[in-house]
Design a protein around this motif. Structure first.
Motif, PDB file in Angstrom:
ATOM      1  N   VAL A 226       0.860  -1.187   0.000  1.00  0.00           N
ATOM      2  CA  VAL A 226       0.000   0.000   0.000  1.00  0.00           C
ATOM      3  C   VAL A 226       0.898   1.239   0.000  1.00  0.00           C
ATOM      4  O   VAL A 226       1.828   1.338   0.807  1.00  0.00           O
ATOM      5  CB  VAL A 226      -0.919   0.020   1.233  1.00  0.00           C
ATOM      6  N   GLU A 227       0.636   2.166  -0.921  1.00  0.00           N
ATOM      7  CA  GLU A 227       1.401   3.409  -0.972  1.00  0.00           C
ATOM      8  C   GLU A 227       0.486   4.583  -0.688  1.00  0.00           C
ATOM      9  O   GLU A 227      -0.693   4.576  -1.041  1.00  0.00           O
ATOM     10  CB  GLU A 227       2.082   3.582  -2.332  1.00  0.00           C
ATOM     11  N   PHE A 228       1.072   5.585  -0.030  1.00  0.00           N
ATOM     12  CA  PHE A 228       0.341   6.804   0.292  1.00  0.00           C
ATOM     13  C   PHE A 228       1.058   7.960  -0.403  1.00  0.00           C
ATOM     14  O   PHE A 228       2.197   8.290  -0.072  1.00  0.00           O
ATOM     15  CB  PHE A 228       0.280   7.018   1.803  1.00  0.00           C
ATOM     16  N   ARG A 229       0.357   8.567  -1.371  1.00  0.00           N
ATOM     17  CA  ARG A 229       0.938   9.619  -2.204  1.00  0.00           C
ATOM     18  C   ARG A 229       0.338  10.969  -1.816  1.00  0.00           C
ATOM     19  O   ARG A 229      -0.893  11.114  -1.720  1.00  0.00           O
ATOM     20  CB  ARG A 229       0.652   9.313  -3.672  1.00  0.00           C
ATOM     21  N   ASP A 230       1.181  11.952  -1.593  1.00  0.00           N
ATOM     22  CA  ASP A 230       0.747  13.291  -1.215  1.00  0.00           C
ATOM     23  C   ASP A 230      -0.072  13.906  -2.359  1.00  0.00           C
ATOM     24  O   ASP A 230       0.435  14.073  -3.474  1.00  0.00           O
ATOM     25  CB  ASP A 230       1.969  14.154  -0.919  1.00  0.00           C
ATOM     26  N   ALA A 231      -1.325  14.256  -2.070  1.00  0.00           N
ATOM     27  CA  ALA A 231      -2.192  14.803  -3.116  1.00  0.00           C
ATOM     28  C   ALA A 231      -1.791  16.214  -3.517  1.00  0.00           C
ATOM     29  O   ALA A 231      -2.238  16.703  -4.565  1.00  0.00           O
ATOM     30  CB  ALA A 231      -3.649  14.793  -2.654  1.00  0.00           C
ATOM     31  N   ALA A 232      -0.951  16.875  -2.736  1.00  0.00           N
ATOM     32  CA  ALA A 232      -0.512  18.228  -3.073  1.00  0.00           C
ATOM     33  C   ALA A 232       0.686  18.231  -4.012  1.00  0.00           C
ATOM     34  O   ALA A 232       0.852  19.153  -4.814  1.00  0.00           O
ATOM     35  CB  ALA A 232      -0.158  19.002  -1.807  1.00  0.00           C
ATOM     36  N   THR A 233       1.538  17.181  -3.918  1.00  0.00           N
ATOM     37  CA  THR A 233       2.777  17.169  -4.698  1.00  0.00           C
ATOM     38  C   THR A 233       2.939  15.951  -5.598  1.00  0.00           C
ATOM     39  O   THR A 233       3.756  15.960  -6.511  1.00  0.00           O
ATOM     40  CB  THR A 233       3.988  17.206  -3.753  1.00  0.00           C
ATOM     41  N   GLY A 234       2.182  14.894  -5.340  1.00  0.00           N
ATOM     42  CA  GLY A 234       2.320  13.653  -6.102  1.00  0.00           C
ATOM     43  C   GLY A 234       3.413  12.739  -5.589  1.00  0.00           C
ATOM     44  O   GLY A 234       3.605  11.639  -6.114  1.00  0.00           O
ATOM     45  N   ALA A 235       4.148  13.162  -4.562  1.00  0.00           N
ATOM     46  CA  ALA A 235       5.249  12.353  -4.032  1.00  0.00           C
ATOM     47  C   ALA A 235       4.723  11.250  -3.123  1.00  0.00           C
ATOM     48  O   ALA A 235       3.786  11.466  -2.349  1.00  0.00           O
ATOM     49  CB  ALA A 235       6.220  13.238  -3.255  1.00  0.00           C
ATOM     50  N   VAL A 236       5.315  10.058  -3.216  1.00  0.00           N
ATOM     51  CA  VAL A 236       4.960   8.951  -2.332  1.00  0.00           C
ATOM     52  C   VAL A 236       5.582   9.213  -0.968  1.00  0.00           C
ATOM     53  O   VAL A 236       6.804   9.318  -0.822  1.00  0.00           O
ATOM     54  CB  VAL A 236       5.446   7.605  -2.895  1.00  0.00           C
ATOM     55  N   ARG A 237       4.739   9.308   0.070  1.00  0.00           N
ATOM     56  CA  ARG A 237       5.211   9.598   1.418  1.00  0.00           C
ATOM     57  C   ARG A 237       5.409   8.338   2.249  1.00  0.00           C
ATOM     58  O   ARG A 237       6.197   8.341   3.200  1.00  0.00           O
ATOM     59  CB  ARG A 237       4.205  10.506   2.139  1.00  0.00           C
ATOM     60  N   GLU A 238       4.687   7.280   1.925  1.00  0.00           N
ATOM     61  CA  GLU A 238       4.749   6.074   2.742  1.00  0.00           C
ATOM     62  C   GLU A 238       4.432   4.862   1.884  1.00  0.00           C
ATOM     63  O   GLU A 238       3.541   4.897   1.030  1.00  0.00           O
ATOM     64  CB  GLU A 238       3.721   6.164   3.883  1.00  0.00           C
TER      65      GLU A 238
END
Length: 418
Positions: A226-238
């Motif tokens: 499971v990946e969590f991507r920052d909706a503000a930047t598109g970067a994968v945070r976790e």
């Protein structure tokens, strides 16, 4: 005296050319890409406050927008009617149609309705007027095996690859994805915030969190993650796997504000799991929430609600401490939830709405209209703004049947205020 042969041939050639040009013009007008926007001609309606009970029945699934309009999906059209508590569908208040693209998803944030089309275009419409606010390019939708039936419920209540995310700074982002890429677009103004390349069909979106992240399930390399991507930047945070999780992981969002957007929790499951495990999602890794483990459990705010052995139980989603219980509903199941309300359906197709914090009853009534009766099975459900809309399916349910056999009536959707 006749026309000379040379001139006759020239005249015939000119006539043939003119005919060809006329046909080409007609074909171009019919088949060329086009859009037709029919804006509202009446004043924006006031928000309705109907008494609790069945409002009416509709042939298509409504997306309730701003407590004032019902927005619907057609094959190549998105349109709205009013009043929101009207007994039947009425003449469109506004309409937007594109050709030859097909409508694949609709979401709404405040008074902005965002539509997604098969060519990847995003078109935002102003709910009060139906006017186009902005257009943006996006990836073409991923291929899907999901069946879109005549009610359009899959497009307005569960649009795949189209989600909303609320950011901490007050902005709202529409996240749109396909097989090859994903993009984040600001709902206010249509400005693209980011664009990322995706690995393909081995990765899929699950939904968005209340903390402004896109949840994805990546099966591309190694065990499902499971990946969590920052909706503000598109970067994968976790990137995260549940402890002891199966390689064949299934992830289901829970308690979402609408569709699969703004979800405070999720459930993971795999082969051998009786129901799965519940998790609260926020900043960092998900937090185990055993109160959400049972099948059918949901979360509303800080409360987990589940039916156990015929008793509706409310618990703290974080601690699991029991807050209340209700044993007077008979056989019931959780049908849907929205802020401040949890909706249950009894075996007699009564809709019971409880306060998830206290268990207090807000309303209870039979989901029946006219002479339709209650001998039906619930299909897709939409719940927002205090309203609940339910597809009514014919018994026994045959997923392979055509729409006439699949649905109870031509007006298959029942709409209720709670």
């Amino acid at each position: 005296m006749g026309i000379p042969r040379g001139r006759r041939r020239l005249a015939m050639a000119v006539a043939a050319l003119l005919a060809t040009v006329a046909v080409a013009v007609i074909v171009h007008r019919v088949l060329a890409p086009a859009e037709v926007s029919t804006v509202a001609q009446a004043d924006y309606p006031q928000a309705a406050r109907p008494a609790a009970g069945v409002v009416g029945r509709l042939p298509v699934a409504p997306l309730i927008v701003d407590g004032r309009l019902r927005v619907y999906a057609a094959h190549r059209q998105v349109y709205a009617d009013r009043p929101v508590d009207g007994r039947h569908r009425t003449t469109p208040y506004w309409s937007y149609r594109r050709w030859p693209a097909e409508l694949t998803g609709v979401v709404a944030s405040g008074r902005t309705v965002v539509s997604r089309w098969s060519d990847g275009q995003l078109v935002a419409l102003d709910a009060p007027t139906g006017r186009v606010l902005w257009r943006a390019d996006g990836p073409e939708p991923a291929e899907s095996d999901a069946v879109v039936r005549r009610t359009g419920a899959a497009i307005v209540w569960d649009p795949r690859g189209l989600h909303l995310a609320d950011l901490a700074d007050g902005r709202t982002v529409v996240v749109v994805s396909g097989d090859a890429e994903a993009r984040g677009v600001e709902v206010s103004g249509g400005r693209q915030l980011w664009r990322v390349v995706l690995p393909g069909r081995c990765r899929s979106d699950v939904g968005t969190t209340v903390g402004g992240q896109l949840i994805g399930l990546d099966r591309c390399a190694g065990p499902a993650t499971v990946e969590f991507r920052d909706a503000a930047t598109g970067a994968v945070r976790e990137r995260w796997r549940p402890p002891g999780g199966s390689d064949e992981l299934v992830v289901t969002p829970l308690g979402c504000r609408t569709g699969r957007s703004d979800c405070p929790a999720l459930r993971t499951a795999g082969p051998g799991d009786a129901a799965g495990r519940g998790w609260l999602v926020g900043v960092g890794e998900p937090i185990a929430a055993p109160a959400l483990d049972p099948a059918g459990a949901t979360v509303v705010g800080e409360q987990a609600v589940v039916v156990l052995d015929g008793v509706v139980v409310g618990r703290s989603a974080r601690t699991g401490a029991e807050l209340w219980r209700s044993a007077d509903l008979g056989a019931a199941r959780v049908l849907a939830a929205q802020p401040g309300r949890v909706h249950l359906l009894t075996d007699a197709n009564e809709l019971v709405t409880l306060d998830p914090a206290t268990g207090g009853r807000l309303s209870r009534f039979s989901l029946n209209v006219g002479r339709d009766g209650t001998g039906w099975v619930p299909g897709a459900v939409g719940a927002v703004g205090g309203y609940v809309a339910v597809e009514r399916l014919r018994r026994p349910v045959d997923p392979a049947a055509d729409d006439r056999r699949y649905y109870l009536t031509a007006e298959a959707v029942i709409l209720a205020a709670t």
